[in-house]
Design an enzyme around this catalytic site. Structure first.
Site, mmCIF file in Angstrom:
data_model
loop_
_atom_site.group_PDB
_atom_site.id
_atom_site.type_symbol
_atom_site.label_atom_id
_atom_site.label_comp_id
_atom_site.label_asym_id
_atom_site.label_seq_id
_atom_site.Cartn_x
_atom_site.Cartn_y
_atom_site.Cartn_z
ATOM 1 N N ASP A 1 11.080 -15.927 44.532
ATOM 2 C CA ASP A 1 11.809 -17.189 44.199
ATOM 3 C C ASP A 1 13.267 -17.076 44.572
ATOM 4 O OD1 ASP A 1 13.383 -18.887 42.493
ATOM 5 O OD2 ASP A 1 11.769 -19.459 41.316
ATOM 6 N N HIS B 1 2.315 -24.076 41.188
ATOM 7 C CA HIS B 1 2.734 -22.791 41.403
ATOM 8 C C HIS B 1 2.899 -21.824 40.219
ATOM 9 C CE1 HIS B 1 6.161 -25.412 41.027
ATOM 10 N NE2 HIS B 1 7.132 -24.527 40.578
ATOM 11 N N HIS C 1 4.981 -18.842 38.235
ATOM 12 C CA HIS C 1 5.897 -18.075 38.158
ATOM 13 C C HIS C 1 5.755 -16.699 37.704
ATOM 14 C CE1 HIS C 1 9.324 -21.010 39.024
ATOM 15 N NE2 HIS C 1 8.542 -21.834 38.572
#
Length: 129
Positions: A28, A92, A94
């Site tokens: 990220d 997605h 994390h």
């Protein structure tokens, strides 16, 4: 093609951590912690729970392998798995190394890392994948 699909296809640069035929993991660029990684399916799907059962199972197994590599690269108590985000219409996960729940606070100021730091972090994860 959405931005995450372009990243997985190599059309947009990323700090790749791991990949398979079906999934892609990359850092990220606005991390809440060192090692903050995104795991995406290569197939464009907006909502994780729109994936069929077999695909979501494979996705979780891939994410687990990335989390294991992440924990080896950045020793921590656990690797948090967070599914959120409406900004990008692509499922997605994390993955965030954590020693306390405060490490997973998305409201705190994001880390400012240099390109060299991002490269070193991605390499450390790849090496352990």
């Amino acid at each position: 093609m959405d931005i995450f699909s372009k990243i997985a296809a190599g059309e947009i640069p990323s700090y790749k951590c791991a990949e398979s035929e079906k999934f892609y993991a990359f850092l990220d660029i606005n991390p809440v912690a060192k090692g903050h990684t995104l795991v995406i399916p290569r197939r464009e799907v907006d909502y994780i729970f729109d994936m069929d059962d077999d695909e979501i199972a494979e996705y979780q197994v891939f994410a687990k392998k990335v989390a294991t590599a992440l924990k080896k690269a950045f020793p921590c108590r656990k690797v948090a798995q967070v599914v959120l985000g409406l900004e990008v219409p692509h499922a997605h996960i994390h993955l965030i190394p954590m020693n306390s729940e405060a490490d997973v606070d998305f409201r705190k100021e994001k880390l400012k890392l240099s390109e060299e730091e991002f490269k070193e972090i991605a390499e450390a994860i790849r090496k352990n994948f």
